[in-house]
Design a protein around this motif. Sequence first.
Motif, PDB file in Angstrom:
ATOM      1  N   GLY A 293      24.825  47.087  59.326  1.00  0.00           N
ATOM      2  CA  GLY A 293      24.955  45.637  59.413  1.00  0.00           C
ATOM      3  C   GLY A 293      25.834  45.196  60.555  1.00  0.00           C
ATOM      4  N   GLU A 294      26.936  45.926  60.783  1.00  0.00           N
ATOM      5  CA  GLU A 294      27.858  45.540  61.852  1.00  0.00           C
ATOM      6  C   GLU A 294      27.263  45.792  63.235  1.00  0.00           C
ATOM      7  OE1 GLU A 294      32.555  45.876  62.460  1.00  0.00           O
ATOM      8  OE2 GLU A 294      31.561  47.828  62.556  1.00  0.00           O
ATOM      9  N   GLU A 295      26.629  46.940  63.423  1.00  0.00           N
ATOM     10  CA  GLU A 295      26.167  47.300  64.762  1.00  0.00           C
ATOM     11  C   GLU A 295      24.736  46.868  65.067  1.00  0.00           C
ATOM     12  OE1 GLU A 295      29.076  50.964  65.891  1.00  0.00           O
ATOM     13  OE2 GLU A 295      26.963  51.435  65.580  1.00  0.00           O
ATOM     14  N   LEU A 296      23.884  46.790  64.042  1.00  0.00           N
ATOM     15  CA  LEU A 296      22.481  46.425  64.265  1.00  0.00           C
ATOM     16  C   LEU A 296      22.099  45.104  63.615  1.00  0.00           C
ATOM     17  CD1 LEU A 296      20.856  49.940  63.756  1.00  0.00           C
ATOM     18  CD2 LEU A 296      21.701  48.910  65.871  1.00  0.00           C
ATOM     19  N   GLY A 297      23.027  44.508  62.888  1.00  0.00           N
ATOM     20  CA  GLY A 297      22.825  43.189  62.330  1.00  0.00           C
ATOM     21  C   GLY A 297      21.811  43.124  61.197  1.00  0.00           C
ATOM     22  N   MET A 298      21.393  41.890  60.927  1.00  0.00           N
ATOM     23  CA  MET A 298      20.436  41.665  59.848  1.00  0.00           C
ATOM     24  C   MET A 298      19.122  42.388  60.114  1.00  0.00           C
ATOM     25  SD  MET A 298      18.944  38.039  58.393  1.00  0.00           S
ATOM     26  CE  MET A 298      17.976  37.748  59.877  1.00  0.00           C
ATOM     27  N   VAL A 299      18.735  42.471  61.378  1.00  0.00           N
ATOM     28  CA  VAL A 299      17.489  43.152  61.736  1.00  0.00           C
ATOM     29  C   VAL A 299      17.552  44.627  61.323  1.00  0.00           C
ATOM     30  CG1 VAL A 299      16.020  43.880  63.655  1.00  0.00           C
ATOM     31  CG2 VAL A 299      16.991  41.582  63.635  1.00  0.00           C
ATOM     32  N   GLY A 300      18.671  45.290  61.624  1.00  0.00           N
ATOM     33  CA  GLY A 300      18.836  46.690  61.237  1.00  0.00           C
ATOM     34  C   GLY A 300      18.852  46.868  59.734  1.00  0.00           C
ATOM     35  N   CYS A 301      19.539  45.967  59.019  1.00  0.00           N
ATOM     36  CA  CYS A 301      19.598  46.048  57.555  1.00  0.00           C
ATOM     37  C   CYS A 301      18.211  45.879  56.936  1.00  0.00           C
ATOM     38  CB  CYS A 301      20.546  44.990  57.006  1.00  0.00           C
ATOM     39  SG  CYS A 301      22.290  45.315  57.344  1.00  0.00           S
ATOM     40  N   LEU A 302      17.430  44.934  57.482  1.00  0.00           N
ATOM     41  CA  LEU A 302      16.067  44.743  56.980  1.00  0.00           C
ATOM     42  C   LEU A 302      15.211  45.975  57.230  1.00  0.00           C
ATOM     43  CD1 LEU A 302      15.296  41.030  57.976  1.00  0.00           C
ATOM     44  CD2 LEU A 302      15.638  41.952  55.676  1.00  0.00           C
ATOM     45  N   ALA A 303      15.419  46.636  58.369  1.00  0.00           N
ATOM     46  CA  ALA A 303      14.673  47.869  58.658  1.00  0.00           C
ATOM     47  C   ALA A 303      14.993  48.944  57.632  1.00  0.00           C
ATOM     48  CB  ALA A 303      14.996  48.351  60.069  1.00  0.00           C
ATOM     49  N   VAL A 304      16.275  49.072  57.272  1.00  0.00           N
ATOM     50  CA  VAL A 304      16.687  50.045  56.256  1.00  0.00           C
ATOM     51  C   VAL A 304      16.035  49.722  54.914  1.00  0.00           C
ATOM     52  CG1 VAL A 304      18.648  50.869  54.885  1.00  0.00           C
ATOM     53  CG2 VAL A 304      18.876  50.621  57.362  1.00  0.00           C
ATOM     54  N   ILE A 305      16.113  48.466  54.518  1.00  0.00           N
ATOM     55  CA  ILE A 305      15.562  48.056  53.221  1.00  0.00           C
ATOM     56  C   ILE A 305      14.048  48.244  53.187  1.00  0.00           C
ATOM     57  CG2 ILE A 305      15.197  46.068  51.703  1.00  0.00           C
ATOM     58  CD1 ILE A 305      17.973  45.059  52.623  1.00  0.00           C
ATOM     59  N   LEU A 306      13.361  47.882  54.274  1.00  0.00           N
ATOM     60  CA  LEU A 306      11.904  48.022  54.314  1.00  0.00           C
ATOM     61  C   LEU A 306      11.474  49.485  54.260  1.00  0.00           C
ATOM     62  CD1 LEU A 306      10.947  45.266  56.926  1.00  0.00           C
ATOM     63  CD2 LEU A 306      10.489  45.251  54.470  1.00  0.00           C
ATOM     64  N   LEU A 307      12.206  50.356  54.945  1.00  0.00           N
ATOM     65  CA  LEU A 307      11.880  51.785  54.900  1.00  0.00           C
ATOM     66  C   LEU A 307      12.025  52.323  53.482  1.00  0.00           C
ATOM     67  CD1 LEU A 307      13.366  53.431  58.135  1.00  0.00           C
ATOM     68  CD2 LEU A 307      11.021  53.641  57.285  1.00  0.00           C
ATOM     69  N   LEU A 308      13.132  52.001  52.834  1.00  0.00           N
ATOM     70  CA  LEU A 308      13.357  52.483  51.472  1.00  0.00           C
ATOM     71  C   LEU A 308      12.355  51.862  50.499  1.00  0.00           C
ATOM     72  CD1 LEU A 308      17.254  52.479  51.445  1.00  0.00           C
ATOM     73  CD2 LEU A 308      15.770  54.475  51.254  1.00  0.00           C
ATOM     74  N   ALA A 309      12.033  50.590  50.701  1.00  0.00           N
ATOM     75  CA  ALA A 309      11.039  49.931  49.849  1.00  0.00           C
ATOM     76  C   ALA A 309       9.675  50.595  50.004  1.00  0.00           C
ATOM     77  CB  ALA A 309      10.947  48.446  50.190  1.00  0.00           C
ATOM     78  N   ALA A 310       9.321  50.966  51.234  1.00  0.00           N
ATOM     79  CA  ALA A 310       8.038  51.626  51.482  1.00  0.00           C
ATOM     80  C   ALA A 310       7.982  52.989  50.790  1.00  0.00           C
ATOM     81  CB  ALA A 310       7.813  51.783  52.985  1.00  0.00           C
ATOM     82  N   ILE A 311       9.088  53.720  50.817  1.00  0.00           N
ATOM     83  CA  ILE A 311       9.144  55.026  50.153  1.00  0.00           C
ATOM     84  C   ILE A 311       8.985  54.863  48.638  1.00  0.00           C
ATOM     85  CG2 ILE A 311      10.621  57.016  49.658  1.00  0.00           C
ATOM     86  CD1 ILE A 311      11.896  56.533  52.459  1.00  0.00           C
ATOM     87  N   ILE A 312       9.703  53.894  48.077  1.00  0.00           N
ATOM     88  CA  ILE A 312       9.633  53.649  46.629  1.00  0.00           C
ATOM     89  C   ILE A 312       8.221  53.235  46.217  1.00  0.00           C
ATOM     90  CG2 ILE A 312      10.459  52.159  44.769  1.00  0.00           C
ATOM     91  CD1 ILE A 312      13.164  52.054  46.349  1.00  0.00           C
ATOM     92  N   LEU A 313       7.627  52.314  46.976  1.00  0.00           N
ATOM     93  CA  LEU A 313       6.279  51.848  46.648  1.00  0.00           C
ATOM     94  C   LEU A 313       5.251  52.962  46.803  1.00  0.00           C
ATOM     95  CD1 LEU A 313       6.336  48.292  48.270  1.00  0.00           C
ATOM     96  CD2 LEU A 313       6.353  48.852  45.835  1.00  0.00           C
ATOM     97  N   ARG A 314       5.489  53.862  47.750  1.00  0.00           N
ATOM     98  CA  ARG A 314       4.572  54.988  47.899  1.00  0.00           C
ATOM     99  C   ARG A 314       4.611  55.882  46.657  1.00  0.00           C
ATOM    100  NH1 ARG A 314      -0.150  56.087  50.417  1.00  0.00           N
ATOM    101  NH2 ARG A 314      -0.425  58.344  50.704  1.00  0.00           N
ATOM    102  N   CYS A 315       5.810  56.092  46.115  1.00  0.00           N
ATOM    103  CA  CYS A 315       5.943  56.878  44.882  1.00  0.00           C
ATOM    104  C   CYS A 315       5.215  56.198  43.725  1.00  0.00           C
ATOM    105  CB  CYS A 315       7.415  57.073  44.528  1.00  0.00           C
ATOM    106  SG  CYS A 315       8.336  58.126  45.673  1.00  0.00           S
TER     107      CYS A 315
END
Length: 400
Positions: A293-315
Amino acid sequence: MGPLWLTTWIKEFFRKADILLLALILAASLFGVALIYSAIQYMGISGRRYVPIQLISIALGVVAYFIMSFVDVELFTERSWKWMFCFNVFIILLLMTPFGVGGETTGNNSWLAFPFLPVNIQPAEVAKVFFVLLLALQCQKLQDWGISRFTSVVQLAGHTLFMAGLIAKISGDFGMSLVYLGLFVIMAWTAGVKKRWFLLGVLAMAAALFLAWPHLPAYIQNRFTVVFDHITGNPTTLYEQTQGAGWQQSRSILAIGSGGVFGQGYLQGLQTQSASEGSLPARHTDEIFAVCGEELGMVGCLAVILLLAAIILRCVWVARRANSPMSAYIAMGYAAMLLLQTGINIGMCLYVFPVVGLTLPFFSYGGSSIITLYACMGIVSGIKMRSLPSWLRDRSQLGP
């Protein structure tokens, strides 16, 4: 050119295994390595070992993913469930030996340090892999007797409470115990346990917490009260909110807020790159989301959340196409594991959940965590390899 059997396995892997899931977890892991590299710069020479260890752990995780894709976990669990349960108890009890050590940030006795290994092992992480398999087997076996019968619910809850209580008692890791309880709730719900049992469970937990609250250690009480005071804006414990029990969360939310939309820049975070004692703690483990969040901002945080959400939904996607209820329960169990740890970790960073020492899956530093996560995803990949074809799945839904 390798042995013929290995060549056959590799061809079979790329033909049937879940390559998309592997690509998603590799993307998340490598993103995590980049964040870890930034988070350890303030350590100087002492922090140089973290990135190589994480990369080696990822490589071993890929091997575990490959191997577990070919394991028939249903057959293995049915034949070895007694040994799996004994192993889970044994590895937790090892924390009572001289090999048991405290965590880097939580102080809990949650790790095993063996002189012949370069990294510590977290037994509760390893046991979690088998716990999901055992709980899935219980859910399948109890379907014949009625999953919502009193005796069935007692068996499921008893297994869960035993493991969660054992971890809490021996290691003091209440965060991990909470994950085990959450796994029970989601897997039992998936298996069809009636809603009334969950209502009774919530009431029982509330009553237990009310009775146990005066006897809990002060530091645990403070971890909960500072979150409540922060959310409600209670100014009476301002010191505790910013310098006492809420210090870690206050530094975290300050780092995330200061990043804005696009962040302060990679390797440029004010707290992330500071060696001051008042800066962001546990930045390569529990607070890796705050670094992002500090270094990549909201854009970076959304990327993290979307990646994890994609993994969970794939399961979840794999669970819906599984060839048996037990396989579906297993895939949903691992999806629940990721969902719980993600929600709790990000909640800690956003000051809406108490500090319980849980890392962010695939992103935080941790050798044993990475390898076990890859093994779990490998099991999900194996379920996908053995899933029913669409024409047979549709036909099976029509009934006899």
